[in-house]
Design a protein around this motif. Structure first.
Motif, PDB file in Angstrom:
ATOM      1  N   LEU A  26     -25.782  22.622  28.563  1.00 14.21           N
ATOM      2  CA  LEU A  26     -26.385  23.418  27.536  1.00 14.21           C
ATOM      3  C   LEU A  26     -26.999  25.135  27.209  1.00 14.21           C
ATOM      4  O   LEU A  26     -26.600  25.558  26.477  1.00 14.21           O
ATOM      5  CB  LEU A  26     -27.883  23.368  27.022  1.00 14.21           C
ATOM      6  CG  LEU A  26     -27.462  21.066  26.098  1.00 14.21           C
ATOM      7  CD1 LEU A  26     -29.160  21.102  26.016  1.00 14.21           C
ATOM      8  CD2 LEU A  26     -26.780  21.631  24.985  1.00 14.21           C
ATOM      9  N   SER A  27     -27.555  25.144  28.711  1.00 12.89           N
ATOM     10  CA  SER A  27     -27.546  26.390  28.762  1.00 12.89           C
ATOM     11  C   SER A  27     -26.815  27.354  28.868  1.00 12.89           C
ATOM     12  O   SER A  27     -26.624  28.845  28.904  1.00 12.89           O
ATOM     13  CB  SER A  27     -29.053  27.317  29.751  1.00 12.89           C
ATOM     14  OG  SER A  27     -30.314  26.603  29.345  1.00 12.89           O
ATOM     15  N   LYS A  28     -25.925  27.489  30.192  1.00 14.40           N
ATOM     16  CA  LYS A  28     -24.632  27.391  30.369  1.00 14.40           C
ATOM     17  C   LYS A  28     -23.784  27.874  29.340  1.00 14.40           C
ATOM     18  O   LYS A  28     -23.049  28.975  28.955  1.00 14.40           O
ATOM     19  CB  LYS A  28     -24.013  27.077  31.038  1.00 14.40           C
ATOM     20  CG  LYS A  28     -24.308  27.296  32.765  1.00 14.40           C
ATOM     21  CD  LYS A  28     -23.134  26.494  33.131  1.00 14.40           C
ATOM     22  CE  LYS A  28     -24.096  26.375  35.406  1.00 14.40           C
ATOM     23  NZ  LYS A  28     -22.666  25.885  36.180  1.00 14.40           N
ATOM     24  N   PHE A  29     -23.742  26.844  28.324  1.00 12.56           N
ATOM     25  CA  PHE A  29     -22.453  26.600  26.998  1.00 12.56           C
ATOM     26  C   PHE A  29     -23.204  27.682  26.331  1.00 12.56           C
ATOM     27  O   PHE A  29     -22.129  28.098  25.402  1.00 12.56           O
ATOM     28  CB  PHE A  29     -22.904  25.209  26.641  1.00 12.56           C
ATOM     29  CG  PHE A  29     -22.005  25.240  25.472  1.00 12.56           C
ATOM     30  CD1 PHE A  29     -20.935  25.582  25.125  1.00 12.56           C
ATOM     31  CD2 PHE A  29     -23.385  25.787  23.973  1.00 12.56           C
ATOM     32  CE1 PHE A  29     -19.923  25.129  23.718  1.00 12.56           C
ATOM     33  CE2 PHE A  29     -22.397  25.675  22.541  1.00 12.56           C
ATOM     34  CZ  PHE A  29     -20.943  25.299  21.999  1.00 12.56           C
ATOM     35  N   PHE A  30     -24.080  27.666  25.644  1.00  8.57           N
ATOM     36  CA  PHE A  30     -24.895  29.151  24.417  1.00  8.57           C
ATOM     37  C   PHE A  30     -24.646  30.500  25.524  1.00  8.57           C
ATOM     38  O   PHE A  30     -24.777  30.942  24.529  1.00  8.57           O
ATOM     39  CB  PHE A  30     -26.191  28.279  24.794  1.00  8.57           C
ATOM     40  CG  PHE A  30     -26.119  26.731  23.229  1.00  8.57           C
ATOM     41  CD1 PHE A  30     -25.679  26.978  21.888  1.00  8.57           C
ATOM     42  CD2 PHE A  30     -27.334  25.815  23.515  1.00  8.57           C
ATOM     43  CE1 PHE A  30     -25.596  26.164  21.501  1.00  8.57           C
ATOM     44  CE2 PHE A  30     -27.111  24.791  22.548  1.00  8.57           C
ATOM     45  CZ  PHE A  30     -26.075  25.041  21.696  1.00  8.57           C
TER      46      PHE A  30
END
Length: 110
Positions: A55-59
């Motif tokens: 999630l952190s990488k995606f956003f």
């Protein structure tokens, strides 16, 4: 400092109300609610169709927004959750949430 603190609390309450309404209206599958005491909004992204482990990488990549993933960083049962700091001007909160919503929409379109 009492008046300043009260104004700060009111402003943060406004940011939370805005953020929760925005998320509920614009990010299908995301779940959140106004917490009792903090400036961090926990958002359950498990229903958004994004791999929870990234999630952190995606956003960061897809939205240009830095959020903190909950998985194993803060509590043991926060897989698929992100923390969003709302202690900032509402215009920045709005811009970040718009970017997050657009990234989720693009993910759903794929």
């Amino acid at each position: 400092g009492g008046q300043w603190l009260e104004e700060l609390r009111d402003y943060l309450d406004g940011n939370f109300a805005f953020a929760v309404d925005f998320i509920n209206e614009n990010i299908p599958g995301a779940v959140c609610r106004v917490p009792q005491a903090t400036y961090l909004l926990w958002v359950d992204m498990n229903g958004c169709g994004i791999e929870a482990a990234n999630l952190s990488k995606f956003f960061a990549k897809e939205a240009g927004v830095l959020v903190e993933s909950g998985n194993r960083l803060f509590v043991g049962n926060a897989e698929g959750f992100v923390r969003i700091n709302l202690a900032m001007p509402r215009a920045l909160v709005e811009e970040g949430l718009k970017r997050i919503a657009a990234a989720v929409a693009r993910q759903h379109a794929r």
